[in-house]
Write a protein that holds these residues in place. Structure first.
Motif, PDB file in Angstrom:
ATOM      1  N   GLU A  33       0.841  -1.207   0.000  1.00 29.91           N
ATOM      2  CA  GLU A  33       0.000   0.000   0.000  1.00 29.91           C
ATOM      3  C   GLU A  33       0.875   1.255   0.000  1.00 29.91           C
ATOM      4  O   GLU A  33       0.631   2.192  -0.752  1.00 29.91           O
ATOM      5  CB  GLU A  33      -0.858  -0.027   1.268  1.00 29.91           C
ATOM      6  CG  GLU A  33      -2.103   0.814   1.213  1.00 29.91           C
ATOM      7  CD  GLU A  33      -2.917   0.692   2.499  1.00 29.91           C
ATOM      8  OE1 GLU A  33      -3.141   1.727   3.129  1.00 29.91           O
ATOM      9  OE2 GLU A  33      -3.295  -0.439   2.869  1.00 29.91           O
ATOM     10  N   VAL A  39       7.125  10.281   8.175  1.00 26.86           N
ATOM     11  CA  VAL A  39       5.715  10.210   7.755  1.00 26.86           C
ATOM     12  C   VAL A  39       5.431   8.851   7.101  1.00 26.86           C
ATOM     13  O   VAL A  39       4.371   8.249   7.328  1.00 26.86           O
ATOM     14  CB  VAL A  39       5.366  11.363   6.788  1.00 26.86           C
ATOM     15  CG1 VAL A  39       3.950  11.217   6.251  1.00 26.86           C
ATOM     16  CG2 VAL A  39       5.503  12.689   7.511  1.00 26.86           C
ATOM     17  N   VAL A  96       4.984   6.403   9.887  1.00 33.54           N
ATOM     18  CA  VAL A  96       3.660   6.574  10.519  1.00 33.54           C
ATOM     19  C   VAL A  96       2.582   5.944   9.642  1.00 33.54           C
ATOM     20  O   VAL A  96       1.734   5.170  10.114  1.00 33.54           O
ATOM     21  CB  VAL A  96       3.347   8.083  10.735  1.00 33.54           C
ATOM     22  CG1 VAL A  96       1.887   8.293  11.097  1.00 33.54           C
ATOM     23  CG2 VAL A  96       4.244   8.657  11.819  1.00 33.54           C
ATOM     24  N   ASN A  97       2.646   6.237   8.342  1.00 31.85           N
ATOM     25  CA  ASN A  97       1.641   5.676   7.421  1.00 31.85           C
ATOM     26  C   ASN A  97       1.699   4.150   7.407  1.00 31.85           C
ATOM     27  O   ASN A  97       0.665   3.476   7.380  1.00 31.85           O
ATOM     28  CB  ASN A  97       1.858   6.223   6.009  1.00 31.85           C
ATOM     29  CG  ASN A  97       1.186   7.578   5.832  1.00 31.85           C
ATOM     30  OD1 ASN A  97       0.095   7.813   6.338  1.00 31.85           O
ATOM     31  ND2 ASN A  97       1.847   8.483   5.128  1.00 31.85           N
ATOM     32  N   LEU A 132       0.156   2.813  10.647  1.00 30.88           N
ATOM     33  CA  LEU A 132      -1.303   2.984  10.649  1.00 30.88           C
ATOM     34  C   LEU A 132      -1.980   2.001   9.697  1.00 30.88           C
ATOM     35  O   LEU A 132      -3.065   1.489   9.981  1.00 30.88           O
ATOM     36  CB  LEU A 132      -1.672   4.428  10.288  1.00 30.88           C
ATOM     37  CG  LEU A 132      -1.187   5.484  11.289  1.00 30.88           C
ATOM     38  CD1 LEU A 132      -1.610   6.872  10.845  1.00 30.88           C
ATOM     39  CD2 LEU A 132      -1.721   5.199  12.687  1.00 30.88           C
ATOM     40  N   SER A 133      -1.329   1.723   8.572  1.00 34.07           N
ATOM     41  CA  SER A 133      -1.896   0.738   7.647  1.00 34.07           C
ATOM     42  C   SER A 133      -1.901  -0.653   8.282  1.00 34.07           C
ATOM     43  O   SER A 133      -2.843  -1.426   8.109  1.00 34.07           O
ATOM     44  CB  SER A 133      -1.085   0.684   6.345  1.00 34.07           C
ATOM     45  OG  SER A 133      -1.229   1.898   5.650  1.00 34.07           O
ATOM     46  N   GLU A 136      -2.155  -1.213  11.484  1.00 27.55           N
ATOM     47  CA  GLU A 136      -3.270  -1.162  12.447  1.00 27.55           C
ATOM     48  C   GLU A 136      -4.596  -1.476  11.752  1.00 27.55           C
ATOM     49  O   GLU A 136      -5.418  -2.245  12.261  1.00 27.55           O
ATOM     50  CB  GLU A 136      -3.380   0.232  13.081  1.00 27.55           C
ATOM     51  CG  GLU A 136      -2.566   0.406  14.336  1.00 27.55           C
ATOM     52  CD  GLU A 136      -2.804   1.757  15.005  1.00 27.55           C
ATOM     53  OE1 GLU A 136      -3.858   2.377  14.785  1.00 27.55           O
ATOM     54  OE2 GLU A 136      -1.908   2.199  15.749  1.00 27.55           O
ATOM     55  N   GLU A 137      -4.797  -0.853  10.601  1.00 25.38           N
ATOM     56  CA  GLU A 137      -6.056  -1.066   9.867  1.00 25.38           C
ATOM     57  C   GLU A 137      -6.193  -2.511   9.396  1.00 25.38           C
ATOM     58  O   GLU A 137      -7.275  -3.102   9.461  1.00 25.38           O
ATOM     59  CB  GLU A 137      -6.123  -0.135   8.652  1.00 25.38           C
ATOM     60  CG  GLU A 137      -6.426   1.300   9.039  1.00 25.38           C
ATOM     61  CD  GLU A 137      -6.614   2.226   7.848  1.00 25.38           C
ATOM     62  OE1 GLU A 137      -6.795   3.418   8.069  1.00 25.38           O
ATOM     63  OE2 GLU A 137      -6.557   1.741   6.689  1.00 25.38           O
TER      64      GLU A 137
END
Lengths: 236, 98
Positions: B17, B45, B48-49, B52-53, B55-56
């Protein structure tokens, strides 16, 4: 109804009464999909509205709320961090438990919602966050030490998150209303309120439309260059 | 019990992704790939992205709600975000102890 807003999702905290309830109705009328949350049930019934009962400072519950929004709506465009509580009392008569409660709702919850909101907003590289401060900060009002201190923290949070979230296309701003006749100020004596109004440039109570007007300015797409700002109503 | 290999697959999906969404970055899908520091191709960044991906994906694939950047992760002497392998190992242990 504005069809341009049909897909935009707005999350409003403290949505069941006062300013939050007004903003919920206001943005539903403008055609937004609105998600509201508060401790209590909502009286709002609308096809574009979903309400979630939770404690805004409960990290697990908040995380679940955002997970629900992501799965159901796939996006979040606007967060209005309205939930807040006040403590109007002399510092010598303020228990530490009250201080913790005020900071928990006004500061910790605001942070929690900002953090989780950006996780969703980064997907579209677009987002608007509006936090709530108060004119009690610039006026340094006696009897509002804890409330004003918590809102000062919200202002610092707003200015720093504006920098940290800029690269995700998310603006973070704050609004500092004057007293508006809601539950939040129902226990303040009239003479205190009159003295407060005297400090303002425009000496009247705030109206709900004053609040929505300022929020509309922050959230409009053209305001992409407006971030880290605190706007006080009434000329504070 | 969630296997280490399953977590590794989720991290690789998150890397796909990230690579697809960012023309400047191409992260190699190997366990030894560094995620931060001078040897990493990711900036803060991107990291972080990526987290977070992950986590999703934990939510979507395994129905697990987990904040990766938690107090424990950030206070460890050896950061779990050092490489793909250390991240996968950390997540496997944490998720199986929930």
């Amino acid at each position: 109804m504005n069809n341009a807003n049909l897909n935009s999702v707005v999350l409003i905290t403290g949505a069941s009464r006062g300013i939050g309830l007004y903003l919920t109705q206001y943005y539903l009328d403008k055609g937004y999909c609105v998600v509201g949350c508060s401790r209590s049930e909502s009286t709002v019934s609308h096809t574009n509205y979903s309400h979630h009962c939770l404690d805004v400072s409960d990290e697990k519950a908040v995380k679940t709320l955002f997970s629900t929004i992501r799965k159901a709506r796939k996006r979040l465009d606007i967060l209005i961090n309205n939930a807040g509580i006040a403590s109007m009392n002399h510092a010598l008569l303020t228990p530490l438990a009250t201080v913790e409660k005020v900071f928990s709702t006004n500061v910790f919850a605001s942070f929690l919602f900002c953090r989780e909101a950006v996780k969703l907003m980064r997907k579209n590289g677009y987002g608007r966050i509006v936090n709530f401060s108060t004119v009690a900060v610039p006026f340094a009002l006696e009897g509002e030490a804890i409330y004003a201190a918590s809102k000062s923290a919200v202002e610092s949070l707003t200015k720093i998150l504006a920098k940290e979230f800029a690269e995700f296309g998310v603006t973070v701003n704050a609004l500092g209303p004057t007293p508006i006749l809601t539950d939040l100020i129902k226990n303040i004596p009239d003479d205190k309120l009159d003295k407060l109004l005297e400090k303002q440039s425009i000496k009247r109570f705030g109206k709900m439309t004053d609040v929505s007007n300022a929020i509309d300015f922050y959230i409009q797409p053209e305001s992409e260059f407006i971030t880290g700002q605190v706007l006080y109503l009434g000329g504070a | 019990m969630i296997a280490y290999q399953k977590i590794l697959e989720l991290i690789y999906s998150a890397i796909d992704e990230l690579n697809a969404g960012n023309g400047d970055v191409s992260v190699t899908k190997e366990e030894s790939t560094p995620l931060f520091g001078a040897a990493s191709v990711l900036d803060s960044v991107d990291l972080v992205n990526l987290l977070l991906s992950v986590e999703e994906l934990l939510e979507d694939e395994l129905d697990i709600e987990f904040v990766i950047a938690n107090e424990k992760a950030l206070s460890q002497k050896n950061s779990p975000f050092k490489t793909i392998a250390t991240l996968a190992q950390y997540l496997t242990e944490e998720i199986n102890s929930l």
